[in-house]
Write an enzyme that holds these catalytic residues in place. Structure first.
Site, short mmCIF file in Angstrom:
data_model
loop_
_atom_site.label_atom_id
_atom_site.label_comp_id
_atom_site.label_asym_id
_atom_site.label_seq_id
_atom_site.Cartn_x
_atom_site.Cartn_y
_atom_site.Cartn_z
CB CYS A 209 32.33 -17.11 -7.89
SG CYS A 209 33.49 -18.32 -7.20
CB CYS A 210 26.63 -17.05 -10.04
SG CYS A 210 25.50 -16.99 -8.63
CB ALA A 211 26.72 -12.96 -6.42
N PRO A 212 27.33 -10.84 -8.90
CG PRO A 212 27.30 -8.65 -9.72
CD PRO A 212 28.24 -9.76 -9.35
N GLY A 213 25.55 -11.76 -10.88
CA GLY A 213 24.67 -12.47 -11.78
C GLY A 213 24.68 -12.08 -13.24
N GLY A 214 25.42 -11.05 -13.64
CA GLY A 214 25.39 -10.60 -15.02
C GLY A 214 25.77 -11.68 -16.01
CE LYS A 215 32.11 -11.98 -15.73
NZ LYS A 215 31.68 -11.15 -14.57
CG ASP A 263 33.35 -22.49 0.55
OD1 ASP A 263 33.80 -21.96 -0.49
OD2 ASP A 263 34.06 -22.69 1.55
CB CYS A 353 36.82 -7.50 -12.59
SG CYS A 353 36.47 -7.59 -10.82
#
Length: 433
Positions: A209-215, A263, A353
């Site tokens: 679940c990558c967005a918004p992409g920081g990690k 998904d 988070c």
């Protein structure tokens, strides 16, 4: 550090990840630029503390400064913003047109305005006088015409107000230092999370679940752009942001980072009829990845700063009981999918988070109680906030829980930065054959 106002929970530190240049070179540039920026925004009496986070070799911590509210005039025409915009201002942002919901008469382009966040229900444009609770955020310079902002409030874009005297002085991410790609704004627990996964160059790694992409983009750097990194999210719009950031940072999005809109609850094909290898589009066959990061959708109740009313019901925090219960259900589904995809001997990191036990400790306990004899909770490195929950297998203190409500010694800034963070949770598992 200055005590926080009762109606505002701001973050005392900004954490950034540096890349490409040496720490010494980056620090020299930061000190010069930030001293000038902080003074220009009213923090004239002190210089911000800037230091390397001792457990994270690519993380720099910058102290945010709370300006004495009584030293800021509140005599200019008032400009009102929505709560989310207000939170962004507390993180150092200027005000973009989409966040403005009302301006008092008398304000015109190039004039100073006093900025307030609306903490209760409002009507864009204020056809009637707003009488709800507000929070003063500081003063700024209006750089758009008043009629331009309120004429069609949904079509405007761009900066509407440049904050010249913010209540909380933070690094501006619009500055050239951050636009160069050498510095990336990222919350401290997120920096920890990527390192805990221990992704190595040459491995096959999945960010579910990558967005918004920081990690995800941090993982790319840790892998030195060697191997395969798969980034999955079901929001095409949010994935576009990930792709844009990757290009900006010079990350290969064809051969190394592969971004797919899909998904994640259907990511593993147990039957193998439609499944492929990681170099193809999803779904994938089981046991294909050396590392899997599941930064799961959650209630996000650990996000900070916060703008608070007396009932703590600001819009970013108000969620119904049904909404809250739905997160645990989707987290469990994603967890089951993630376990199938990890190679024997590989690692799975689960993170959120939020500080809700139902989405954190409870999910870990459920995973260990399920009929998954090939799953074991393991130690994390780095481990800044070990949390001593007892697990069915007898392990204690293996997970990390960043809870900003936990008391800490504010006088020791090198330690305080590990506590004054967003709320966050990290658990790491090894998967056996």
């Amino acid at each position: 550090m200055t005590p926080k106002p009762e109606d505002m929970d701001y973050v005392c530190f900004t954490s950034v990840r540096f890349r490409g240049k040496s720490y010494e070179e980056i620090i020299l540039q930061l000190k010069s630029a930030l001293e000038e920026e902080y003074k220009s925004k009213g923090a004239t009496s002190v210089s911000p503390k800037i230091f390397l986070q001792k457990s994270l070799p690519d993380a720099i911590i910058i102290e945010n400064i709370l300006v004495a509210e009584k030293s800021l005039p509140q005599t200019h025409p008032r400009l009102y913003v929505d709560p989310l915009c207000g939170v962004a201002v507390l993180r150092g942002s200027d005000i973009f047109a989409g966040g403005v919901i009302g301006i008092e008469p008398g304000a015109s382009k190039d004039c100073p305005v006093s900025v307030y966040a609306c903490l209760e229900k409002f009507n864009a444009g204020f056809t009637k006088a707003y009488t709800g609770a507000t929070r003063f955020l500081g003063n700024g310079l209006l750089v758009m015409e008043r009629k331009q902002l309120l004429g069609d409030i949904h079509s405007n874009s761009g900066v509407a107000v440049r904050m010249t005297q913010p209540l909380v002085v933070c690094p501006s991410f619009q500055s050239c230092l951050f636009q160069s790609g050498n510095l990336v704004a990222q919350n401290l627990p997120s920096l920890v999370c990527a390192r805990v996964l221990d992704a190595q160059p040459g491995q096959t790694v999945l960010d579910m679940c990558c967005a918004p992409g920081g990690k995800c983009l941090h993982l790319a750097d840790l892998m030195q752009l060697q191997g395969t990194l798969i980034a999955i999210d079901k929001s095409a719009k949010r994935l576009n942001t990930v792709a844009e950031q990757a290009v900006k940072l010079g990350i290969d999005t064809e051969n190394f980072l592969r971004i797919h809109c899909f998904d994640a609850c259907r990511l593993c094909d147990d039957n193998g009829t439609d499944a492929g290898e990681p170099d193809s589009k999803p779904p994938y066959r089981p046991k294909q990845f050396d590392r899997v990061l599941l930064d799961a959708p959650c209630s996000a109740l650990g996000q900070r700063p916060r703008l608070l009313t007396s009932s703590d019901s600001s819009s970013q925090l108000s969620k119904t009981a049904s909404q809250l219960s739905s997160y645990a259900q989707i987290q469990n589904r994603l967890f089951r999918e993630a376990i199938k995809l990890v190679k024997p001997g590989g690692f799975l990191v689960y993170s959120t988070c939020t500080t809700r036990p139902e989405e954190n400790e409870r999910q870990v306990s459920l995973a260990l109680q399920m009929n998954w004899p090939n799953l074991k909770l393991v130690e994390q490195t780095p481990n800044l906030r070990p949390f001593g929950i007892y697990q069915p297998d007898g392990s204690v203190g293996l997970v990390q829980k960043f809870d900003p409500e936990v008391p800490y010694d504010a006088s020791d800034v090198t330690n305080a930065c590990n506590y004054d963070t967003i709320g966050f949770f990290v658990a790491k598992f090894v998967v056996f054959d």
